[in-house]
Each structure stands twice: as structure tokens, then as C-alpha cells.
Design an enzyme around this catalytic site. Structure first.
Site, PDB file in Angstrom:
ATOM      1  N   THR A 293       0.833  -1.208   0.000  1.00 37.14           N
ATOM      2  CA  THR A 293       0.000   0.000   0.000  1.00 37.14           C
ATOM      3  C   THR A 293       0.869   1.260   0.000  1.00 37.14           C
ATOM      4  OG1 THR A 293      -0.024  -0.249   2.399  1.00 37.14           O
ATOM      5  CG2 THR A 293      -1.952  -1.032   1.217  1.00 37.14           C
ATOM      6  N   PHE A 422      -7.998   5.900   3.278  1.00 35.12           N
ATOM      7  CA  PHE A 422      -7.667   5.063   4.431  1.00 35.12           C
ATOM      8  C   PHE A 422      -8.912   4.459   5.081  1.00 35.12           C
ATOM      9  CE2 PHE A 422      -3.944   7.794   3.911  1.00 35.12           C
ATOM     10  CZ  PHE A 422      -2.915   6.854   3.952  1.00 35.12           C
ATOM     11  N   CYS A 429      -7.939   2.637   8.606  1.00 35.90           N
ATOM     12  CA  CYS A 429      -6.541   2.196   8.658  1.00 35.90           C
ATOM     13  C   CYS A 429      -5.851   2.623   9.957  1.00 35.90           C
ATOM     14  CB  CYS A 429      -5.782   2.796   7.480  1.00 35.90           C
ATOM     15  SG  CYS A 429      -4.071   2.276   7.424  1.00 35.90           S
TER      16      CYS A 429
HETATM   17 MN1  MNH Z   1      -4.021   0.246   6.107  1.00 34.15          MN
HETATM   18  C1  MNH Z   1      -7.077  -0.863   7.207  1.00 34.15           C
HETATM   19  C2  MNH Z   1      -5.546   1.722   3.395  1.00 34.15           C
HETATM   20  C3  MNH Z   1      -1.015   1.576   5.170  1.00 34.15           C
HETATM   21  C4  MNH Z   1      -2.470  -1.525   8.595  1.00 34.15           C
HETATM   22  N1  MNH Z   1      -5.947   0.380   5.413  1.00 34.15           N
HETATM   23  C5  MNH Z   1      -7.076  -0.127   6.039  1.00 34.15           C
HETATM   24  C6  MNH Z   1      -8.245   0.250   5.275  1.00 34.15           C
HETATM   25  C7  MNH Z   1      -7.803   0.973   4.197  1.00 34.15           C
HETATM   26  C8  MNH Z   1      -6.365   1.048   4.293  1.00 34.15           C
HETATM   27  C9  MNH Z   1      -8.662   1.569   3.099  1.00 34.15           C
HETATM   28  C10 MNH Z   1      -9.696  -0.100   5.611  1.00 34.15           C
HETATM   29  C11 MNH Z   1     -10.099  -1.401   4.944  1.00 34.15           C
HETATM   30  C12 MNH Z   1     -11.537  -1.815   5.189  1.00 34.15           C
HETATM   31  O1  MNH Z   1     -12.376  -1.012   5.597  1.00 34.15           O
HETATM   32  O2  MNH Z   1     -11.825  -2.981   4.931  1.00 34.15           O
HETATM   33  N2  MNH Z   1      -3.397   1.378   4.526  1.00 34.15           N
HETATM   34  C13 MNH Z   1      -4.176   1.893   3.542  1.00 34.15           C
HETATM   35  C14 MNH Z   1      -3.345   2.687   2.646  1.00 34.15           C
HETATM   36  C15 MNH Z   1      -2.070   2.646   3.159  1.00 34.15           C
HETATM   37  C16 MNH Z   1      -2.102   1.821   4.353  1.00 34.15           C
HETATM   38  C17 MNH Z   1      -3.854   3.389   1.401  1.00 34.15           C
HETATM   39  C18 MNH Z   1      -0.806   3.297   2.664  1.00 34.15           C
HETATM   40  C19 MNH Z   1      -0.748   4.295   1.835  1.00 34.15           C
HETATM   41  N3  MNH Z   1      -2.069   0.053   6.743  1.00 34.15           N
HETATM   42  C20 MNH Z   1      -1.001   0.740   6.280  1.00 34.15           C
HETATM   43  C21 MNH Z   1       0.157   0.455   7.104  1.00 34.15           C
HETATM   44  C22 MNH Z   1      -0.252  -0.450   8.061  1.00 34.15           C
HETATM   45  C23 MNH Z   1      -1.660  -0.687   7.836  1.00 34.15           C
HETATM   46  C24 MNH Z   1       1.542   1.056   6.901  1.00 34.15           C
HETATM   47  C25 MNH Z   1       0.512  -1.082   9.187  1.00 34.15           C
HETATM   48  C26 MNH Z   1       1.746  -0.857   9.529  1.00 34.15           C
HETATM   49  N4  MNH Z   1      -4.655  -0.997   7.591  1.00 34.15           N
HETATM   50  C27 MNH Z   1      -3.838  -1.623   8.509  1.00 34.15           C
HETATM   51  C28 MNH Z   1      -4.642  -2.388   9.434  1.00 34.15           C
HETATM   52  C29 MNH Z   1      -5.980  -2.197   9.051  1.00 34.15           C
HETATM   53  C30 MNH Z   1      -5.955  -1.303   7.877  1.00 34.15           C
HETATM   54  C31 MNH Z   1      -4.111  -3.224  10.589  1.00 34.15           C
HETATM   55  C32 MNH Z   1      -7.221  -2.769   9.720  1.00 34.15           C
HETATM   56  C33 MNH Z   1      -7.652  -1.855  10.841  1.00 34.15           C
HETATM   57  C34 MNH Z   1      -8.853  -2.381  11.601  1.00 34.15           C
HETATM   58  O3  MNH Z   1      -9.793  -2.869  10.992  1.00 34.15           O
HETATM   59  O4  MNH Z   1      -8.837  -2.246  12.823  1.00 34.15           O
END
Ligand code: MNH
Length: 489
Positions: A293, A422, A429
Site C-alpha cells: 500500500t 484510508f 486504517c
Molecule cells: Mn491500512 C485498514 C488503506 C497503510 C495496517 N488500510 C485499512 C483500510 C484501508 C487502508 C482503506 C480499511 C479497509 C476496510 O475497511 O476494509 N493502509 C491503507 C493505505 C495505506 C495503508 C492506502 C498506505 C498508503 N495500513 C497501512 C500500514 C499499516 C496498515 C503502513 C501497518 C503498519 N490498515 C492496517 C490495518 C488495518 C488497515 C491493521 C485494519 C484496521 C482495523 O480494521 O482495525
């Protein structure tokens, strides 16, 4: 043949759909199985704010407008849904944060234990790891540039190297995560061979991606089992390596990485801790959710900067201004939030190409959306960010890259929830600050250290992996040696 019910049937309501529906296969032909998201983006734009696709017995309902997105992001009425492609990942990531169902106790526990580790302030503890890892990538480029010059491959200064941007950024973000999550260095830039853990992760991710769409197809179960069988060895290796790392750390009291926090911090009220199995799920989740991502966000930003000289000049001037004369200087923790323009460049890249292309929502109780469609808790709608972020009702000339859309005064003029890279609400996120902190410091350091140029004949192509990334995008990077002059203003 027995008629079996359609999954996600929306009480039988019909929405516009891309092609004529055929018996049994539905609209299979409308979507390229290798690029399902890109297919939906392609024909979705002409089908209106809500539309559907049915493949075999599985119905998908997509939302394309900012207005409907705002409705679905209302946490009092809606919550995260886990469509089949996400539930399929539970095999690896169990009830880890991303794949947990809303009411699973481990979600609440992990969320409360880990939130403090992902605040803006918490980034201070990862900052030096992030900058050191970025510097390793830059040094690796510099070594390659020198090597190329020795071999006579370049004619001028000799300090130019070619970067396969997505590949290099993916190595970088993966390495940053293994170090910040469990203090392991997999030598992505220092060793000539790929570490077997990284290779196994890539294989396992590829399997997960292929399995995503198979669920309801005839023979899908068989294919799924076949893919699992082929993947079993990689998965077992990943699990055993992570379990070993976790076990080795079980008795120390370090709290300087995510693993340390999970092992040693108990819930302040209940005293509960995460189980060893759940900790492994969380580590895998961070690796998977966090690396590609962020890598895609970096790569798309570099792509748009390479195509927009004015934006590039402003971003570089900002980097020079804050970082000063030494082209190898990297931002301090305190400097990172000062790169306001670079941050807008990143925001705008994630508008046009949200690297997590979609997320899904379900109502908490029977309700109606858009004032007329019945929606029940078992129904889910997929918010297609690539369409929402280009909704012409909200975005003027949506295909134009213009970072100043994210100036505070312009953000204020737009309706809430028109930009959701996000996700939304409680399940948004957790890694947002982590991704933004890392991406901004990498971009600032890179722009300060290198001139960059894309092949003028390159046409943006997007590769659909677990997330969206630029395909075959290369930059030629030339080391800047002259002290920056723009910086003295
Ligand atoms: Mn990330 C959930 C986008 C970087 C860990 N992330 C989500 C969701 C999106 C998302 C959209 C919600 C998905 C859903 O509703 O089903 N995340 C991104 C983007 C980037 C990103 C566009 C970078 C740019 N994410 C990261 C990083 C980490 C991470 C870096 C960890 C180090 N993300 C997560 C986790 C979740 C999440 C863990 C789930 C959170 C939850 O449901 O409690």
C-alpha cells in the site's frame, strides 16, 4: 439444475450492470479475471452512482458517488463488511485487525492495545529505522550508479542509475516493516540474494490474490484447494519463522518495536494480552497491509511528479528549503510534518490512484440507502474509491493532478467523506500515520538527493496485485552533487 440463491442478494433488487447477463456465468466476461478492479473502474463510470456485477452466484454491488459514500460512512448506521475476498485471507491472518469480524473480541483488544503504537507521536520511535532503511536504498542506488559508470554504461557524470520504482519502493517498505514490527533486517539492499522469508511472503501473497475471486465459480473450491496445496510450504515457513521470532522474544521486556508492545503491554483496565497466535496474525497483517500500500503510494507520487515539472520543482524546493545544502541529509522527526507540499503531492496521488482500491460496508440494521434501496445487514456494498475520488460532482477536472486540491481552504469546500483512501470509522486504517510519515520522509530525502526523469514514452499502466501499483515504471535517478541553492530562502 437446482437453482441456488445468489450471495449478497439485496432482497432481489436490480441495479444497472455492464453487459447482458448470461445463464450460470452471469457477467463473467465483463471483468478481466486478472484485473477485476480495473475492469470495474473502466465500465463503472458510465453506470451511475450504484451498479452491480454478478459472476456465477456472487453478486457485487458497487458505489461510485461521493454522496452515497458519505451515507455509507455514517458509523451510526453502517459498519465494515468482509466480502469473500477478505474472508479468504482469514486463513492466514485469522482474527488479526484487518480480517477480524466487527464483534470478535480480539479486534477490540488488539485495537485498544495497538492504537497508542500508531499515533503521530509514536512515529518518533520508528523514525530512525525509517530513515536508515531509506538511506540503505539510496546507497544501493549510488553503488549501482558507480558500477554502471565503471562498466561504461553511462556517458555523463556517471552517477545515474535506473530504478524499477515499484520494485524498489516495495523492497523499501517491506524492509521498513520487518524492522519496525519485529526488529528483523532481511538485507534487501545489503545482500545480493532475496531472503527466503521475503520470497515466501511474495509467493503467499500471490496465492491469496488468485484465490480471491474463485469462491463461487464452479470448480472454484477445487482450484482454491490446489492453490493452497501449492502454497502450503511457503505458508508453513512464514508461520514457523514468525512463531520462532515471537517465542524468542517472549521473555524479554523490550517495547521498542510492535512485537515488543504486543508481548509486554497489557490492557490498562483488564490486564489482558494478545495470545501468541493472535500476535502472529497481527505481524502478518502489518506486513501485508502496510508494505505494498505504502509502496504504491510512493510510486504513484513519483510518477505524477515526473510528469508534472511544476509540481516537481515545488516539491524539490520544499525539500531543499527544509533539508539545506547537503544532498544526503534526511529529515528529522520534527521536520517531517513541515513538508506540507510533498504531503499534498502524496494525498493527490492517493486520490487518483487509491492503492487500496475499495472497502465494503454493511448496515447495522435494516435500512434504505439513497432514500430508496432496501439494504439489510447481510448485504454489502463496495465503495470504489477510484470512482468516488473522481466523482465530477465534487472534483473539478478529476483526471488532472493538482496537489493544491489538498490546501486546507480547498478541503473545507468539499463535502465530508469525498476522499477516503484510508477507509472509514472504527475500522479505518490503523497504519495511516505510519504510512504518511514514512512516505513523506522517503520522498523528501529522495527529491533532495536525486534529479529524476521518466522515459518520455512511458504510459502509465497499473498493475493489480493485492493493491494497485504502477507497472513497469522506471525512473532514471541522477545524484545531485552541487549544494542546493534553492534552499536559502
Ligand atoms: Mn491500512 C485498514 C488503506 C497503510 C495496517 N488500510 C485499512 C483500510 C484501508 C487502508 C482503506 C480499511 C479497509 C476496510 O475497511 O476494509 N493502509 C491503507 C493505505 C495505506 C495503508 C492506502 C498506505 C498508503 N495500513 C497501512 C500500514 C499499516 C496498515 C503502513 C501497518 C503498519 N490498515 C492496517 C490495518 C488495518 C488497515 C491493521 C485494519 C484496521 C482495523 O480494521 O482495525
Amino acid at each position: 439444475m437446482l437453482r441456488r440463491p445468489v450471495n449478497n442478494d439485496w432482497s432481489g433488487q436490480r441495479f444497472p450492470h455492464p453487459t447482458k447477463r448470461r445463464p450460470i456465468i452471469g457477467e463473467l466476461g465483463a471483468s478481466d479475471p486478472r484485473n477485476p478492479i480495473l475492469s470495474v473502474l473502466q465500465w463503472g463510470a458510465r453506470l451511475g452512482p450504484i451498479f452491480e456485477l454478478q459472476v456465477f452466484r456472487q453478486k457485487f454491488v458497487f458505489v461510485a458517488s461521493a454522496e452515497l459514500t458519505a451515507e455509507l460512512c455514517d458509523e451510526t448506521r453502517f459498519c465494515k463488511a468482509l466480502p469473500p475476498a477478505i474472508t479468504a485471507l482469514r486463513q492466514y491472518a485469522g482474527d488479526g485487525l484487518f480480517t477480524a469480524f466487527n464483534d470478535e473480541p480480539n479486534w477490540q483488544l488488539a485495537h485498544e492495545l495497538l492504537m497508542p503504537a500508531f499515533t503521530k507521536a509514536a512515529m518518533r520511535s520508528y523514525h530512525s529505522t525509517m530513515t536508515a532503511t531509506a538511506c540503505e536504498l539510496f546507497d544501493y542506488w549510488d553503488r549501482r550508479a558507480v558500477g554502471a559508470a565503471d562498466a561504461g554504461a553511462t556517458t555523463d557524470s556517471g552517477a545515474t542509475t535506473d530504478s524499477d520504482v515499484t520494485q524498489d519502493m516495495t523492497k523499501l517498505t517491506m524492509e521498513t516493516l520487518t524492522r519496525t514490527a519485529f526488529s528483523r533486517d532481511f538485507g534487501s539492499f545489503t545482500s545480493p540474494e532475496q531472503h527466503p522469508f521475503v520470497a515466501a511472503m511474495i509467493r503467499a501473497l500471490e496465492t491469496g490474490r488468485r484465490k480471491g475471486g474463485l469462491g463461487t465459480a464452479p470448480g472454484g473450491r477445487f482450484l482454491t484447494r490446489y492453490l493452497d496445496h501449492r502454497n502450503a510450504e511457503h505458508q508453513a515457513y512464514i508461520d514457523s519463522l514468525l512463531d520462532k521470532v515471537i517465542a524468542e522474544r517472549a521473555d524479554d521486556h523490550r517495547q521498542d518495536d510492535l512485537l515488543g508492545i504486543m508481548l509486554n503491554v497489557a490492557h490498562p483496565e483488564t490486564g489482558e494480552k494478545l495470545s501468541m497466535l493472535n500476535i502472529r496474525y497481527q505481524i502478518l497483517t502489518f506486513l501485508v497491509a502496510g508494505h505494498e500500500t505504502t509502496s504504491g503510494a510512493l510510486s504513484f507520487t513519483l510518477y505524477y511528479l515526473s510528469q508534472n515539472p511544476e509540481c516537481l520543482a515545488r516539491a524539490r524546493a520544499e525539500a531543499d528549503d527544509i533539508l539545506g545544502d547537503d544532498p544526503t541529509a534526511m529529515p528529522t522527526f520534527e521536520q517531517v510534518p513541515k513538508f506540507r507540499y510533498i504531503r499534498r503531492c502524496l494525498d493527490e496521488a492517493l486520490r487518483i490512484w487509491p492503492t487500496v482500491p475499495a472497502f465494503a460496508r454493511s448496515p447495522r440494521a435494516d435500512t434504505e440507502i439513497a432514500g430508496r434501496y432496501r439494504m439489510r445487514p447481510q448485504d454489502w456494498a463496495v465503495i470504489m474509491l477510484g470512482l468516488v475520488h473522481r466523482d465530477p460532482e465534487v472534483w473539478d477536472r478529476p483526471d488532472v493532478y493538482d496537489p493544491d486540491r489538498f490546501l486546507a481552504e480547498n478541503v473545507k469546500k468539499r463535502p465530508a467523506h469525498s476522499y477516503k483512501p484510508f477507509g472509514a470509522g472504527l475500522r479505518a486504517c490503523i497504519g495511516r500515520q505510519f504510512a504518511l510519515h514514512e512516505a513523506v520522509l522517503v520522498l523528501a530525502g529522495l527529491l533532495h538527493r536525486y534529479e529524476l526523469a521518466a522515459d518520455p514514452s512511458y504510459q502509465l499502466a497499473v498493475d493489480e496485485r493485492l493493491t494497485m501499483v504502477p507497472k513497469d515504471f522506471h525512473l532514471s535517478l541522477t545524484k545531485r552533487t552541487i549544494p542546493a541553492t534553492a534552499g536559502i530562502g
